[in-house]
Enzyme design. Sequence first.
Site, PDB file in Angstrom:
ATOM      1  N   ASP A   1       8.545  35.009  33.429  1.00 29.16           N
ATOM      2  CA  ASP A   1       9.942  35.394  33.659  1.00 29.16           C
ATOM      3  C   ASP A   1      10.066  36.845  34.086  1.00 29.16           C
ATOM      4  O   ASP A   1      11.004  37.217  34.793  1.00 29.16           O
ATOM      5  CB  ASP A   1      10.782  35.133  32.410  1.00 29.16           C
ATOM      6  CG  ASP A   1      11.120  33.662  32.342  1.00 29.16           C
ATOM      7  OD1 ASP A   1      10.269  32.887  31.874  1.00 29.16           O
ATOM      8  OD2 ASP A   1      12.201  33.286  32.830  1.00 29.16           O
TER       9      ASP A   1
ATOM     10  N   GLN B   1      11.455  21.859  27.839  1.00 29.83           N
ATOM     11  CA  GLN B   1      11.270  21.885  29.299  1.00 29.83           C
ATOM     12  C   GLN B   1       9.927  21.280  29.720  1.00 29.83           C
ATOM     13  O   GLN B   1       9.809  20.739  30.818  1.00 29.83           O
ATOM     14  CB  GLN B   1      11.346  23.326  29.828  1.00 29.83           C
ATOM     15  CG  GLN B   1      12.712  23.975  29.722  1.00 29.83           C
ATOM     16  CD  GLN B   1      12.853  24.812  28.467  1.00 29.83           C
ATOM     17  OE1 GLN B   1      12.304  24.477  27.423  1.00 29.83           O
ATOM     18  NE2 GLN B   1      13.583  25.902  28.554  1.00 29.83           N
TER      19      GLN B   1
ATOM     20  N   ARG C   1      21.769  35.902  32.361  1.00 27.10           N
ATOM     21  CA  ARG C   1      20.625  35.805  31.437  1.00 27.10           C
ATOM     22  C   ARG C   1      19.831  37.114  31.543  1.00 27.10           C
ATOM     23  O   ARG C   1      19.703  37.657  32.652  1.00 27.10           O
ATOM     24  CB  ARG C   1      19.722  34.596  31.766  1.00 27.10           C
ATOM     25  CG  ARG C   1      20.382  33.253  31.436  1.00 27.10           C
ATOM     26  CD  ARG C   1      19.425  32.089  31.588  1.00 27.10           C
ATOM     27  NE  ARG C   1      18.479  31.993  30.490  1.00 27.10           N
ATOM     28  CZ  ARG C   1      17.468  31.124  30.460  1.00 27.10           C
ATOM     29  NH1 ARG C   1      17.272  30.301  31.478  1.00 27.10           N
ATOM     30  NH2 ARG C   1      16.658  31.066  29.429  1.00 27.10           N
TER      31      ARG C   1
ATOM     32  N   GLY D   1      14.523  28.477  34.966  1.00 27.34           N
ATOM     33  CA  GLY D   1      13.251  28.812  35.606  1.00 27.34           C
ATOM     34  C   GLY D   1      13.493  30.030  36.490  1.00 27.34           C
ATOM     35  O   GLY D   1      14.409  30.017  37.329  1.00 27.34           O
TER      36      GLY D   1
HETATM   37  O1  MRU Z   1      14.495  29.266  29.650  1.00 24.91           O
HETATM   38  P1  MRU Z   1      13.905  28.791  30.940  1.00 24.91           P
HETATM   39  O2  MRU Z   1      13.750  27.310  31.025  1.00 24.91           O
HETATM   40  O3  MRU Z   1      14.617  29.378  32.131  1.00 24.91           O
HETATM   41  O4  MRU Z   1      12.437  29.407  30.912  1.00 24.91           O
HETATM   42  C1  MRU Z   1      11.576  29.125  31.976  1.00 24.91           C
HETATM   43  C2  MRU Z   1      10.225  29.689  31.798  1.00 24.91           C
HETATM   44  O5  MRU Z   1       9.915  30.325  30.820  1.00 24.91           O
HETATM   45  C3  MRU Z   1       9.282  29.526  32.943  1.00 24.91           C
HETATM   46  O6  MRU Z   1       7.965  29.430  32.495  1.00 24.91           O
HETATM   47  C4  MRU Z   1       9.399  30.746  33.868  1.00 24.91           C
HETATM   48  O7  MRU Z   1      10.731  30.955  34.211  1.00 24.91           O
HETATM   49  C5  MRU Z   1       8.599  30.591  35.088  1.00 24.91           C
HETATM   50  S1  MRU Z   1       9.302  29.411  36.178  1.00 24.91           S
HETATM   51  C6  MRU Z   1       8.355  29.386  37.554  1.00 24.91           C
END
Ligand code: MRU
Length: 332
Positions: free
Chosen positions: A227, A187, A89, A56
């Site tokens: 993101d 998720q 990442r 996240g």
């Molecule tokens: O791969 P992840 O679980 O890190 O991806 C998370 C997301 O795409 C969320 O929607 C994004 O980070 C926003 S979190 C407030």
Amino acid sequence: MRTETEGVARERRAVWFEDGRVWMIDQRLLPFELAFVSFGGHAEVAEAIRDMVVRGAPSIGAAAAYAMCLAALNGEDIRKAAGLVKSARPTAYDLFYAVDWMVGRIGAGDDPVAAADGYAQSIIDRCLAIGRHGGPLIKDGAKVMTHCNAGALATVDVGTALAPIRQAHSAGKRVFVYVSETRPRLQGMQLTAWELKQEGIDCAIIVDGASGHYMREGVDLVIVGADRIAANGDFANKIGTFEKAVLAKELGVPFYVAAPVSTFDFDTGEGGDITIEDRGEEEVTRLGGRPVAPEGVRALNPSFDVTPARYVTGFITERGVLRPDEIRKVAE
Ligand code: MRU
């Protein structure tokens, strides 16, 4: 690495600093086990970000801030540490924002722990403001759709997409949330549904492909996180977001993106310039460690997609609800 298991959630933040170590909820184990892990070096924290122990965008940013704090406390070369942490990442802008912010604070001679704690607290405060601005968009009896997890786990505490929902619920409004499962890492099903259940917010998990079906039946608004948001308002979020945005426009459902300033990348002009992480075939072809696809068939696994700004009704930010052409206000 130390591990500790307890039965109570939300008394803990997703990531925090204690006894000279960075602690986090191991999000890979939820909703079946609430376990806490801790790390004493910045390289270990970077590895935890890469392995999605913490995930996240804003939580990744906070974990990165604490990684830089450890690098400073351990007398590491700060520039090298910054490069390593940033490589964890590629898509979430918060990672880069937080590392650069910490490099500035450490360079200015600030106490690294106070600086990283301050960074994490600022994310929580911004999420609370997102909740205050976004809550009024949700009317009593509203049906809201969300994707992936943009809740407390993803933002240290509170959430971005879930902040307006929490605000509306605590104001006594009846809210129902469609939680799309979010293949391949689930998720939505495993993290968002877990968070909502704990707070008694009415919700149901749907498979990703059911979004259009339910939007046509009567979803009042879609709220997702982000993101990375480019200068023109195009944004990257979990794979499957783009489809929801297109469906929402087709079906006349308002589509909102909730995010703090740390997710806005004004140096990236448009969505096509955002690097999309590829997490490899096995996330798709295996489920819970077991193969679920014919052996030898290829799989493609972009972790995020880009949604053009024209699909966004508004960005719910700590500065208010902004149209795509107004987003520079968050940087002011
Ligand atoms: O791969 P992840 O679980 O890190 O991806 C998370 C997301 O795409 C969320 O929607 C994004 O980070 C926003 S979190 C407030």
